[in-house]
Design a protein around this motif. Structure first.
Motif, PDB file in Angstrom:
ATOM      1  N   VAL A   1       0.845  -1.199   0.000  1.00  0.00           N
ATOM      2  CA  VAL A   1       0.000   0.000   0.000  1.00  0.00           C
ATOM      3  C   VAL A   1       0.874   1.241   0.000  1.00  0.00           C
ATOM      4  O   VAL A   1       0.646   2.193  -0.757  1.00  0.00           O
ATOM      5  N   GLY A   2       1.918   1.213   0.843  1.00  0.00           N
ATOM      6  CA  GLY A   2       2.825   2.359   0.928  1.00  0.00           C
ATOM      7  C   GLY A   2       3.480   2.649  -0.409  1.00  0.00           C
ATOM      8  O   GLY A   2       3.566   3.799  -0.832  1.00  0.00           O
ATOM      9  N   LEU A   3       3.924   1.592  -1.082  1.00  0.00           N
ATOM     10  CA  LEU A   3       4.606   1.785  -2.366  1.00  0.00           C
ATOM     11  C   LEU A   3       3.658   2.361  -3.419  1.00  0.00           C
ATOM     12  O   LEU A   3       4.002   3.288  -4.147  1.00  0.00           O
ATOM     13  N   ILE A   4       2.435   1.791  -3.447  1.00  0.00           N
ATOM     14  CA  ILE A   4       1.483   2.239  -4.458  1.00  0.00           C
ATOM     15  C   ILE A   4       1.089   3.696  -4.222  1.00  0.00           C
ATOM     16  O   ILE A   4       1.132   4.531  -5.123  1.00  0.00           O
ATOM     17  N   PHE A   5       0.755   4.007  -2.965  1.00  0.00           N
ATOM     18  CA  PHE A   5       0.331   5.375  -2.675  1.00  0.00           C
ATOM     19  C   PHE A   5       1.498   6.350  -2.764  1.00  0.00           C
ATOM     20  O   PHE A   5       1.305   7.523  -3.078  1.00  0.00           O
ATOM     21  N   GLY A   6       2.703   5.861  -2.464  1.00  0.00           N
ATOM     22  CA  GLY A   6       3.881   6.712  -2.629  1.00  0.00           C
ATOM     23  C   GLY A   6       3.981   7.179  -4.071  1.00  0.00           C
ATOM     24  O   GLY A   6       4.327   8.319  -4.363  1.00  0.00           O
TER      25      GLY A   6
END
Lengths: 335, 443
Positions: free
Chosen positions: A124-129
């Motif tokens: 999730v962090g990578l995608i939203f980043g």
């Protein structure tokens, strides 16, 4: 008194405690002990590698309070918490109400809302980043498309909180929805029937029957959301590469601050333990406040709503408001 | 009454839930230990040695199998962490809790040395006449305690060169050949002023920025200062060193006033995307940066490497192998670490993963000197980085990085980011904020 009799007595007296003891033993080992040990560490000088140093009393606590970063971290935590929990609970309630209706392919929709929850936080962090990148992100590209100024997701304090809250909401809304949905399905059908007879519309049914009936569940969700929200770590840590809340610590939360003090450059375990304890106390206070407030809101609703409807509707259902308050969901949720 | 008890129960439940908050502090780090086998010491014959590394050290299965061939009684098992930070958390937490669960050999990065050197008893002293003179002097000195104990055997180093986009250079009317570019930037006597001066020429004639990020330039400059934030005995001096302020001012003047910086933070999304958008024309480029550039700039043509670095040599990164003192097979582990860090094996590792050797003899190995990199226009990277590596040693001193180095460095780095990337503050205010942050550290 014979041996057998004595054993029989003991059995009655002691065995219930024996049966519940696993929980308390487990709790003592993984809950109470770390808690107390953290308190012990927090009153010592303690380096991660160097180990225990001198007893320093409350110095660590004083030092923590003297750090502007700590106060900033508390501000950030509350801001992200408010931006995530409030919309999250409301959205979850609304979604649950929709899912509770007679839909085709029910299971599909229900699994669908839970899907974000099983995605690993790092993913999730990578995608939203990527979505929230300042120059090259999709969100800013969309904003420019509709003629707005691109936002500085990593440079402005509030916008960074919104971006992080979005990640949190993405992950947790579905989970809360399912809890609400489970509770909604336990609401007795006759309450709705009585409400319909009294001429209550869909909306009135929702606010006067469903919401008051969900009170224990709402309290549960609000309390867990509070605890999770104040401990928030993964999402803000993954919001940039350094994981320290940006150059001005604009999105550093208390849990991140604790990690940075204990495992970052300072390796100061004593202070980190002090922060852990302060966070613990803070969570208790906030959760208590939430508990009292949410209880009041829900109770002030019920006499006007369901109870009155029911009192007029059918004498038989008159006992349900109290039954509803102790609800079928209470016991399973609060453990 | 009923109400009351319910409220109490709820409160107790809430405390139970909230407990995890404080408990998280105590045991959050005790996670994976990575040890699956127990040395197998039973019969005194078959020994399993665990080697823990991170990212990619170039230690492939085949490479490790060579050791078992030479030493039939030893099996080498590789424990690999994806990120250096994970390995670091695992190492420090396990050291702190008594050394259980550590591997026989633990790889560390040069940046962790400052804190580990404070606790040398956790590690085996690896000094051995047999390996004297194997490494660059700076490499050995950084891992040696004051009383002469050697904590780790060097694996690779990160000598820095300048990577540049020859196509953007050509469009801006600058030379493109790597020897000419090295000369343009000042050749053997290159200075930061030369580098910035050429940058001003370049941005005058191009839409791209000169370099990617102000922080990385600052890092390159501060790595050439012997005592940046501390005195030789480790006493922190905060930001009082005039050289620090000079570097800070020089970088930010060049970055914002002259517009040389693309305004990225390295490893962030925008930085990665910048490679595809011709956002900048040069980068400080340690040997291991070849991989990330080639990855981020895939399909982009024109990258090349010049054998030059402003202000002399500069090192960024590099690792060591240590042997934790509490291990069961310390002697065997030391022998394995010696073998793994021998010039021949390190050249093999270079072939596997591009990790540039810290062993002096490796620089004469034809496998290394003959190495070229296709992505960088077939640049003779072996030769270039060997030459850059020797330039690091020629600097004559090592930047001293004591226990407080990184805490103070972080404050300056943040200050530069606030000006260069987020634009929240101007250079003067941001410096004041950095001074405040140093004061808050309470050193």
């Amino acid at each position: 008194m014979g041996f057998r009799q004595r054993m029989g007595r003991w059995d009655v007296k002691v065995s219930p405690y024996l049966y519940i003891s696993p929980f308390f033993i487990l709790f003592a080992v993984v809950g109470a002990f770390p808690l107390l040990y953290t308190a012990f560490v927090s009153v010592h000088e303690w380096n991660l590698l160097g180990g225990q140093g001198e007893f320093v009393g409350l110095t660590n606590y004083r030092d923590v309070f003297a750090q502007p970063t700590f106060l900033k971290a508390i501000g950030n935590t509350f801001s992200i918490f408010a931006l995530s929990s409030v919309p999250q609970v409301i959205a979850a309630l609304a979604l649950a109400a929709v899912l509770n209706a007679n839909l085709r392919a029910k299971t599909f929709w229900r699994m669908g809302v839970l899907l974000p929850f099983i995605v690993a936080p790092v993913a999730v962090g990578l995608i939203f980043g990527r979505l929230f990148a300042d120059d090259s992100g999709l969100v800013n590209a969309l904003l420019t498309q509709i003629g707005m100024e691109p936002l500085g997701w990593h440079s402005d304090r509030l916008t960074s909180h919104i971006a992080i809250a979005t990640m949190v909401n993405f992950r947790w809304t579905g989970y809360n929805t399912l809890i609400f949905l489970a509770a909604m399905q336990a609401v007795p059908q006759e309450l709705y029937e009585a409400a319909i007879i009294d001429g209550a519309g869909r909306l009135r049914q929702f606010f006067s029957v469903t919401v008051p009936q969900l009170r224990p569940t709402i309290i549960f969700v609000i309390i867990t959301a509070t605890i999770g929200g104040l401990q928030i770590f993964d999402e803000p840590r993954l919001f940039d590469d350094q994981g320290l809340g940006g150059p001005s610590r604009n999105w550093m939360t208390v849990a991140m601050y604790m990690y940075d003090v204990g495992w970052g450059n300072q390796k100061n375990f004593g202070r980190a333990a002090a922060i852990a304890w302060l966070l613990f106390l803070l969570i208790i206070v906030v959760a208590l406040v939430n508990f009292l407030v949410s209880r009041r809101i829900a109770t002030s609703d019920s006499p006007r709503g369901a109870a009155r409807l029911l009192a007029r509707g059918s004498g038989d259902a008159g006992r349900t408001p109290t039954a509803g308050a102790t609800g079928p969901t209470t016991s399973s949720k609060e453990t | 009454m009923r109400r009351r008890t319910r409220a109490l129960v709820a409160t107790a439940g809430l405390c139970g839930l909230a407990l995890t908050a404080a408990c998280g502090g105590g045991d959050a780090g005790s996670g994976e230990t990575g040890s699956t086998t127990d040395g197998g010491s039973g019969d005194g014959e078959q020994i399993t040695l665990m080697v823990a590394t991170f990212n990619d050290f170039g230690y492939t299965e085949e490479l490790l199998a060579q050791y078992s061939e030479e030493h039939p009684n030893i099996v080498v098992e590789h424990v690999l962490a994806a990120r250096a930070e994970d390995a670091r958390a695992n190492l420090t937490t396990n050291l702190a809790s008594g050394g259980e669960g550590l591997s026989d050999i633990e790889a560390i990065e040069v940046d962790w040395l400052a804190e580990l050197l404070q606790y040398p008893d956790y590690f085996t002293d690896l000094s051995d006449p047999a390996v004297e003179g194997r490494w660059l002097e700076s490499k050995v000195a950084a891992a040696t305690t004051e009383d002469g104990r050697l904590l780790g055997y060097g694996t690779d180093v990160g000598p820095q060169a300048i990577c540049y986009r020859s196509d953007l250079f050509a469009a801006a009317g600058l030379p493109t050949d790597r020897a000419e570019v090295a000369e343009l930037l000042g050749g053997a006597d290159a200075t930061w002023d030369d580098y910035f001066e050429v940058g001003r020429q370049f941005v005058g004639a191009s839409d791209s920025a000169w370099y990617d990020s102000a922080v990385s330039i600052y890092q390159g400059m501060i790595n050439q200062v012997e005592f940046a934030y501390e005195e030789g005995d480790g006493t922190p001096v905060g930001l009082t060193n005039p050289e620090v302020r000079e570097a800070y001012d020089a970088v930010l003047t060049a970055s914002t006033d002259d517009g040389l910086s693309a305004g990225f933070e390295q490893w962030q999304e925008d930085w990665t995307a910048g490679f595809q958008n011709n956002a900048f024309a040069t980068m400080l480029c340690p040997a291991w940066m070849q991989g990330p550039i080639a990855g981020n700039a895939a399909e982009v043509e024109g990258w090349d490497i010049a054998d030059v670095f402003p202000g002399g040599g500069g090192n960024w990164g590099g690792s060591y192998l240590t042997v934790p003192a509490g291990g069961e097979h310390v002697e065997e582990a030391q022998a394995l670490a010696e073998w793994l860090t021998s010039p021949e094996i390190q050249v093999q590792a270079f072939g596997n993963a591009g990790t540039f050797p810290s062993q002096v003899d490796a620089y004469e190995n034809p496998d290394l000197t003959g190495a070229t990199n296709e992505f960088f226009n077939d640049a003779p990277v072996g030769e270039i980085f060997a030459s850059r590596s020797l330039a690091v040693d020629e600097l004559g001193f090592l930047p001293y990085k004591g226990p407080n180095y990184f805490a103070i460095h972080q404050t300056v780095q943040d200050a530069i980011l606030r000006v260069d990337v987020t634009g929240e503050q101007n250079a003067e205010d941001s410096w004041a904020a950095a001074e405040q942050a140093v004061a808050d550290l309470g050193l």
